[in-house]
Design an enzyme around this catalytic site. Structure first.
Site: not given
Ligand code: PAF
Length: 282
Positions: A31, A33-35, A38, A148, A154, A187
Site C-alpha cells: 500500500m 509508504n515504503l520502508h 518492504h 511480510g 494476512q 508504515s
C-alpha cells in the site's frame, strides 16, 4: 529505472512479453509508504525472479469506516526512488476506479481465518485484503508473490485463499524487519510521537519473553497470555489481544502441537501496532 504503469491492460501487455520469453515473474503487493521492511520483500523478489513487479494501492475495501484510509500516507515519488534503487522492474499504481470499476460486489472470504484476532477487531478487513489480492493476482499472474511475516494472519489468509481457489502462484513469506530495539517496521510507526516510539519496544519484549517461556517448557499458555498482555499494558499501551496459536491455522493449540505463533495487537496513541513471534514448543 522502475517503469510505472497505472492501467491493467498496459501491465498485462508488458508482462505477456516477459512470459513469452519464459522469464519468471515475482510480485510484491503493497500500500506504499515504503520502508526498509518492504525493501526486504523487494530484494527477495529481485533475487529470485527474472522480472519483479511491485504494486502500490491503498485499498479502500480493507479499511473500516473509522480507520485511517484518508490519512494513510501516500508517498509515491519517494516510494518510486526506493523501488528503482532495488532494481524493481515495474510499479503498478492503479486508481480505485481501475481496481473497482463497478464498486464492490463479488468478494473473497476466508471465514476460518478472517474473523479472529485482527479480524475480530477489524470486521471485513481480511475480506477486503483477500478480494484485492485475488484481483491483483489475476492482473499480474506472477509465479511467486512475496508477503511480510509481520502480517502473519494476512499471510495465513492469503495462503489459504490460494490453496482453496487453486491459484497458480507460490506464496513466499519474508521475515519481519526490525529496528535495533526490536520494533517491527511498519508504515503505521510514522503515527508515533517520539515518546510513543520509546515505548513501542515493549511489544517485542513481551513476545520474546512469552516465546522463552514456551521453549523452556511452561505449558500454561493461559498464564503466559495474561502475563504478556499485562507486560504490554504496563508499558502504557492498550493490548487488544496476546494469543498463542497454531502456526498453521491459528486455532488454539493443544499441548501436542509444536509449531506455534504468538500474535499481539496493541494501541499506542493513534497507531494500532501488530507483531508476532514464531516458536517451536519442546
Ligand atoms: O499488507 C499490505 O500492504 C496490504 O494488506 C496488501 C497485501 C497490499 C493488500 O492491500
Amino acid at each position: 529505472m522502475t517503469q510505472v504503469i497505472h492501467e491493467i491492460a498496459a501491465l498485462r501487455e508488458a508482462l505477456n512479453e516477459h512470459r513469452l520469453n519464459r522469464q519468471s515473474i515475482g510480485f510484491v503487493p503493497t500500500m506504499g509508504n515504503l520502508h526498509a521492511g518492504h525493501m526486504d520483500l523487494m530484494r527477495a523478489c529481485v533475487q529470485r525472479c527474472d522480472i519483479s513487479v511491485a504494486s502500490i494501492f491503498v485499498n479502500p475495501m480493507q479499511f473500516g469506516p473509522n480507520e485511517d484510509f484518508d490519512a494513510y500516507p501516500r508517498t509515491l515519488d519517494a516510494d518510486l526512488a526506493q523501488l528503482s534503487s532495488q532494481g524493481v522492474d515495474y510499479l503498478f499504481a492503479p486508481t480505485v476506479r481501475e481496481i473497482y470499476p463497478d464498486g464492490v460486489n463479488t468478494q473473497i472470504e476466508v471465514p476460518s481465518l478472517s474473523n479472529i484476532l485482527e479480524g475480530a477487531s477489524r470486521p471485513g478487513h481480511f475480506t477486503g485484503v483477500a478480494t484485492v489480492v485475488a484481483k491483483l493476482f489475476n492482473i499480474v499472474q506472477s509465479d511467486v508473490a512475496f508477503f511480510g511475516r509481520k502480517d502473519y494472519q494476512q499471510l495465513a489468509v492469503i495462503r489459504r485463499m490460494v490453496s482453496d481457489l487453486l491459484l497458480p502462484v507460490e506464496i513466499q513469506g519474508v521475515p519481519t524487519g526490525r529496528d535495533a530495539d526490536g520494533v517491527a517496521l511498519s508504515s503505521r510507526n510514522s503515527y508515533l510521537s517520539q515518546d510513543e516510539r520509546q515505548t513501542a519496544p515493549v511489544i517485542y519484549q513481551a513476545l520474546r519473553w512469552a516465546a522463552e517461556q514456551i521453549t523452556s517448557g511452561n505449558l500454561d499458555y493461559g498464564q503466559i497470555e495474561r502475563s504478556g498482555r499485562e507486560h504490554i499494558d504496563q508499558g502504557g499501551l492498550k493490548t487488544d489481544y496476546f494469543e498463542i496459536r497454531c502456526a498453521q491455522n491459528l486455532t488454539a493449540p493443544g499441548h501436542s502441537q509444536k509449531s506455534l505463533v504468538i500474535l499481539t495487537a496493541a494501541q499506542l496513541g493513534k497507531a494500532r501496532l501488530i507483531d508476532n513471534i514464531e516458536v517451536t514448543a519442546p
